[in-house]
Design a protein around this motif. Structure first.
Motif, PDB file in Angstrom:
ATOM      1  N   SER A 136       1.000  -1.299  -0.047  1.00 44.20           N
ATOM      2  CA  SER A 136      -0.049  -0.188   0.027  1.00 44.20           C
ATOM      3  C   SER A 136       0.906   1.323   0.081  1.00 44.20           C
ATOM      4  N   LEU A 137       2.215   1.163   0.114  1.00 42.18           N
ATOM      5  CA  LEU A 137       3.095   2.454   0.167  1.00 42.18           C
ATOM      6  C   LEU A 137       3.629   2.114  -1.329  1.00 42.18           C
TER       7      LEU A 137
ATOM      8  N   ASP B  81      10.707   1.834  15.277  1.00 37.93           N
ATOM      9  CA  ASP B  81      10.783   1.431  13.687  1.00 37.93           C
ATOM     10  C   ASP B  81       9.553   2.517  13.141  1.00 37.93           C
ATOM     11  N   THR B  82       8.276   2.196  13.659  1.00 35.11           N
ATOM     12  CA  THR B  82       7.258   2.963  13.065  1.00 35.11           C
ATOM     13  C   THR B  82       7.147   4.332  13.092  1.00 35.11           C
ATOM     14  N   HIS B  83       7.540   4.961  14.303  1.00 35.05           N
ATOM     15  CA  HIS B  83       7.325   6.545  14.703  1.00 35.05           C
ATOM     16  C   HIS B  83       8.418   7.293  14.709  1.00 35.05           C
ATOM     17  N   VAL B  84       9.606   6.627  14.485  1.00 32.63           N
ATOM     18  CA  VAL B  84      11.059   7.422  14.565  1.00 32.63           C
ATOM     19  C   VAL B  84      11.775   7.298  13.405  1.00 32.63           C
ATOM     20  N   LEU B  85      12.221   6.094  13.291  1.00 29.24           N
ATOM     21  CA  LEU B  85      12.986   5.749  12.052  1.00 29.24           C
ATOM     22  C   LEU B  85      12.403   5.738  10.678  1.00 29.24           C
ATOM     23  N   ASP B  86      13.376   5.986   9.652  1.00 25.86           N
ATOM     24  CA  ASP B  86      13.085   5.598   8.436  1.00 25.86           C
ATOM     25  C   ASP B  86      12.903   4.140   8.071  1.00 25.86           C
TER      26      ASP B  86
ATOM     27  N   GLY C 257      10.184   7.252   5.826  1.00 26.24           N
ATOM     28  CA  GLY C 257       9.524   6.772   7.018  1.00 26.24           C
ATOM     29  C   GLY C 257       8.214   6.736   6.567  1.00 26.24           C
ATOM     30  N   GLN C 258       7.202   6.273   7.564  1.00 26.60           N
ATOM     31  CA  GLN C 258       5.562   6.013   7.203  1.00 26.60           C
ATOM     32  C   GLN C 258       4.954   7.331   7.187  1.00 26.60           C
TER      33      GLN C 258
END
Length: 113
Positions: A4-5, A91-96, A108-109
């Motif tokens: 989906s990305l 992973d989800t909120h901080v990193l690419d 990132g997300q």
């Protein structure tokens, strides 16, 4: 792989997750959990030794070792689960955490407000 990305650079949908924090968190959590469960391992060793006495001194030794090992394994498993959960949030909120397999771009997300 998350279809989906799409890559913000080349619009490819061939995206993979890197999961560096999840992997590191799981490893660190397992090590900390195993080390932190020393008290539980000693308690397990004492219980195993007491139960092993039924089979004599050799049973006591093996019972103690099995009890200590079980305590360390359970502590390590709990620490690994906790570390993985924390790492997944990083992973989800901080990193690419995403990498485009077509052009190699890391991103990132996308934020949804």
């Amino acid at each position: 792989m998350n279809h989906s990305l799409s890559c913000p650079r080349c619009n490819s949908t061939r995206i993979a997750t890197r999961d560096y924090a999840r992997k590191a968190g799981g490893a660190l959590g397992a090590a900390a959990g195993a080390a932190g469960s020393a008290t539980a391992a000693l308690g397990g060793a004492e219980a195993g030794a007491a139960l092993g006495m039924v089979a004599g001194p050799v049973g006591s030794i093996f019972g103690g070792l099995a009890g200590a090992l079980m305590g360390a394994l359970f502590g390590g498993a709990a620490g690994c689960a906790a570390g993985t959960a924390v790492g997944e949030q990083i992973d989800t909120h901080v990193l690419d955490n995403y990498e485009c397999n077509a052009c190699g771009h890391n991103f990132g997300q996308p934020r949804s407000f």
